[in-house]
Scaffold this motif. Structure first.
Motif, short mmCIF file in Angstrom:
data_model
loop_
_atom_site.label_atom_id
_atom_site.label_comp_id
_atom_site.label_asym_id
_atom_site.label_seq_id
_atom_site.Cartn_x
_atom_site.Cartn_y
_atom_site.Cartn_z
N SER A 55 0.81 -1.12 0.15
CA SER A 55 -0.03 -0.17 -0.14
C SER A 55 0.82 1.32 -0.24
CB SER A 55 -0.95 0.12 1.27
OG SER A 55 0.06 0.07 2.48
N HIS A 56 0.28 2.37 -0.44
CA HIS A 56 0.73 3.72 0.13
C HIS A 56 -0.34 4.31 0.75
CE1 HIS A 56 -1.79 4.80 -3.77
NE2 HIS A 56 -1.90 6.01 -3.06
N ILE A 57 -0.03 5.58 1.36
CA ILE A 57 -1.02 6.26 2.25
C ILE A 57 -1.17 7.60 1.46
CG2 ILE A 57 0.52 7.41 3.91
CD1 ILE A 57 -1.57 6.87 6.04
N ARG A 58 -2.37 7.88 1.51
CA ARG A 58 -2.89 9.29 0.84
C ARG A 58 -3.88 10.16 1.29
NH1 ARG A 58 -5.69 8.21 -4.90
NH2 ARG A 58 -4.04 6.75 -5.23
N TYR A 59 -3.38 11.42 1.49
CA TYR A 59 -4.35 12.49 1.89
C TYR A 59 -4.62 13.67 1.21
CZ TYR A 59 -1.80 10.83 6.57
OH TYR A 59 -1.29 10.20 7.53
N THR A 60 -5.83 14.04 1.30
CA THR A 60 -6.19 15.22 0.64
C THR A 60 -6.58 16.48 1.08
OG1 THR A 60 -7.33 13.44 -0.86
CG2 THR A 60 -7.67 15.78 -1.68
N TRP A 61 -5.91 17.56 0.44
CA TRP A 61 -6.32 18.81 1.07
C TRP A 61 -7.20 19.57 0.43
CZ3 TRP A 61 -6.05 24.12 0.18
CH2 TRP A 61 -5.84 25.15 1.37
N ARG A 62 -8.55 19.73 1.08
CA ARG A 62 -9.52 20.43 0.23
C ARG A 62 -10.28 21.44 1.44
NH1 ARG A 62 -11.84 15.26 -1.32
NH2 ARG A 62 -10.94 14.97 -3.41
N ASN A 63 -10.88 22.66 0.94
CA ASN A 63 -11.42 23.49 1.63
C ASN A 63 -10.84 23.80 2.95
OD1 ASN A 63 -13.55 23.42 -0.12
ND2 ASN A 63 -14.39 21.37 1.08
N GLY A 64 -9.46 23.89 2.75
CA GLY A 64 -8.66 24.70 3.91
C GLY A 64 -8.17 23.37 4.85
N LYS A 65 -8.62 22.04 4.47
CA LYS A 65 -7.91 21.17 5.54
C LYS A 65 -7.83 19.90 4.93
CE LYS A 65 -12.03 19.22 8.04
NZ LYS A 65 -13.28 19.73 7.15
N TRP A 66 -6.77 19.14 5.87
CA TRP A 66 -6.22 17.83 5.35
C TRP A 66 -7.22 16.61 5.58
CZ3 TRP A 66 -2.92 17.12 1.79
CH2 TRP A 66 -1.79 17.85 1.50
N SER A 67 -7.76 15.70 4.90
CA SER A 67 -8.23 14.36 5.30
C SER A 67 -7.60 13.46 6.30
CB SER A 67 -8.74 13.67 3.84
OG SER A 67 -7.38 13.22 3.50
N ASP A 68 -8.03 12.46 6.62
CA ASP A 68 -7.56 11.79 7.95
C ASP A 68 -6.46 10.59 7.07
OD1 ASP A 68 -9.16 13.02 9.64
OD2 ASP A 68 -10.68 11.57 9.68
N GLY A 69 -6.23 10.38 5.97
CA GLY A 69 -5.67 9.84 5.34
C GLY A 69 -6.28 8.54 5.15
N GLU A 70 -5.73 7.61 3.87
CA GLU A 70 -6.10 6.27 3.90
C GLU A 70 -5.29 5.59 3.08
OE1 GLU A 70 -9.60 4.86 0.83
OE2 GLU A 70 -9.22 7.01 0.76
N LEU A 71 -4.88 4.35 3.34
CA LEU A 71 -4.28 3.27 2.92
C LEU A 71 -4.63 2.75 1.58
CD1 LEU A 71 -3.05 1.26 6.18
CD2 LEU A 71 -1.47 2.70 4.62
N ILE A 72 -4.04 2.76 0.56
CA ILE A 72 -4.60 2.54 -0.63
C ILE A 72 -3.90 1.34 -1.31
CG2 ILE A 72 -5.08 3.41 -3.00
CD1 ILE A 72 -5.61 6.00 -1.65
N ARG A 73 -4.44 0.39 -2.01
CA ARG A 73 -3.58 -0.77 -2.19
C ARG A 73 -2.95 -0.64 -3.69
NH1 ARG A 73 -2.72 -2.99 2.14
NH2 ARG A 73 -4.14 -2.63 3.45
N GLU A 74 -3.61 0.21 -4.58
CA GLU A 74 -3.21 0.22 -5.94
C GLU A 74 -2.11 1.44 -5.89
OE1 GLU A 74 -6.24 0.83 -8.91
OE2 GLU A 74 -6.32 -1.32 -8.90
N PRO A 75 -1.11 1.11 -6.84
CA PRO A 75 -0.16 2.35 -7.04
C PRO A 75 -0.47 3.16 -7.97
CG PRO A 75 0.84 0.43 -7.96
CD PRO A 75 -0.69 -0.20 -7.47
N TYR A 76 -1.54 3.46 -8.09
CA TYR A 76 -2.39 4.53 -9.22
C TYR A 76 -3.19 5.67 -8.65
CZ TYR A 76 -0.58 0.67 -12.06
OH TYR A 76 0.09 -0.14 -12.72
N ILE A 77 -3.12 6.63 -9.16
CA ILE A 77 -3.84 7.81 -8.64
C ILE A 77 -4.76 8.49 -9.94
CG2 ILE A 77 -1.91 9.45 -9.06
CD1 ILE A 77 -3.01 11.09 -6.90
#
Ligand code: PLP
Length: 336
Positions: A17-39
């Protein structure tokens, strides 16, 4: 999957996995482990068009004591924050950076190589603008990713010196440009000179200052360090050198061992007087450089084989701390 740890190089490898966070509306998400190496991203993402892209590189070691630790992760967190500010991206706070590393390393614990193999886990944080924008502006959405992969012991039979080529026809960075931060764009600017140097048989390329071509800056992807005639540790001070965590650590160790440490402008003409020269960075710690070529000029430095004694000693101390083979007087290891 069975990995032959002794055969690993420095190459991409899929993990769980890799871990991924998204910044939207001025704040970061909690982060998520993602199995696929694609975005999946918007075709107008600023990372693709306007170079909103910064990254980091650090290592995780399974120490002699069995404890798995990240090496100086907060240094990388701070540097990524500096890169984000310079490139108009949302900053990743220290706690989130460390949370990301902990979670992704734990999820991939079986990819952390065993102690004694010389192999370790390479951690690659990446911050990119993923918001759509066609006018030249910063994105309103960012993505922070941390990927991990096992990498091999770079030097299997001791430190091996390499030849360096001075790049006179290109610059990696300019004063007041982006050389002091770790942006993808800096690497884009250096790919062609790097290829030219490689094709001519030089594993590393050396940049001089972009204004006068008089002072030493750094190697393409690593800092310049040297031991001068008096035995002092010297490294360039410049407006366009990337502050290397490895160089910082080696300076700290050198001072701790009673050596004089000088950070100052270093004229290219000085190098023939140096006893030892090396490139330093996370991937290999130290790469001794025994020959520097600039046009017709060939400058030989240090021993023909192996590493000079002073840098070898610093290397031994540094790596002993990384592997928890010696005490950690500076608190460099952060348990996962
Ligand atoms: C990443 C990098 C280095 C090495 O930095 P470390 O923190 O020691 O890995 C040196 N120079 C440049 C240009 C870099 O991008």
């Amino acid at each position: 999957m069975k990995i032959d740890w002794s055969k690993l190089g420095f190459a991409y490898m899929d993990t769980h996995s890799h871990i991924r966070y998204t910044w939207r509306n001025g704040k970061w998400s909690d982060g998520e482990l993602i199995r696929e190496p694609y975005i999946k991203m918007h075709i107008a993402a600023t990372a693709l068009h306007y170079g909103q892209d910064a990254f980091e590189g650090l290592k995780v070691f399974r120490g002699k004591n069995g404890i798995v630790s990240a090496f100086r992760p907060y240094e990388n967190a701070r540097r990524l924050q500096a890169s984000a500010r310079r490139n108009c991206m949302a900053e990743v706070p220290d706690e989130m950076f460390m949370d990301a590393i902990r979670r992704v390393v734990k999820d991939n614990m079986d990819f952390v190589p065993p102690y004694g193999t010389g192999a370790s886990m390479y951690v690659r944080p990446l911050l990119i603008g993923t918001g759509a924008q066609i006018g030249v502006n910063a994105a309103d959405e960012f993505t922070f990713i941390v990927m991990v992969m096992p990498v091999g012991a770079y030097y299997k039979g001791g430190l091996k010196p390499v030849r360096a080529l001075v790049i006179d026809d290109f610059d990696r960075a300019a004063p007041y440009g982006t050389g002091t931060v770790k942006l993808g764009g800096n690497y884009g600017a250096a790919l062609l000179p790097h290829k030219i140097a490689n094709d001519k048989g030089f594993p590393v390329d050396l940049y001089l200052d972009a204004v006068e071509r008089k002072y030493i800056e750094e190697f393409g992807t690593s800092n310049f360090i040297a031991i001068d005639a008096k035995g002092a540790y010297v490294t360039p001070r410049s407006h366009s050198v990337l502050p290397s965590v490895t160089n910082n650590g080696l300076k700290t160790l050198a001072a701790h061992l009673g050596m004089k440490v000088e950070e100052r402008p270093i004229a290219f003409d000085e190098i023939s007087g140096f006893q030892e020269i090396a490139a330093c960075g996370t991937a290999v710690v130290i790469t001794p450089v025994n020959e520097i070529v600039r046009g017709d000029q060939v400058i030989r430095v240090g021993p023909r084989e192996g590493c000079g004694p002073v840098l070898q000693n610093l290397y031994n101390h540094y790596t002993a701390i990384q592997w928890a083979e010696s005490p950690d007087p500076f608190g460099w290891l952060e348990a996962i």
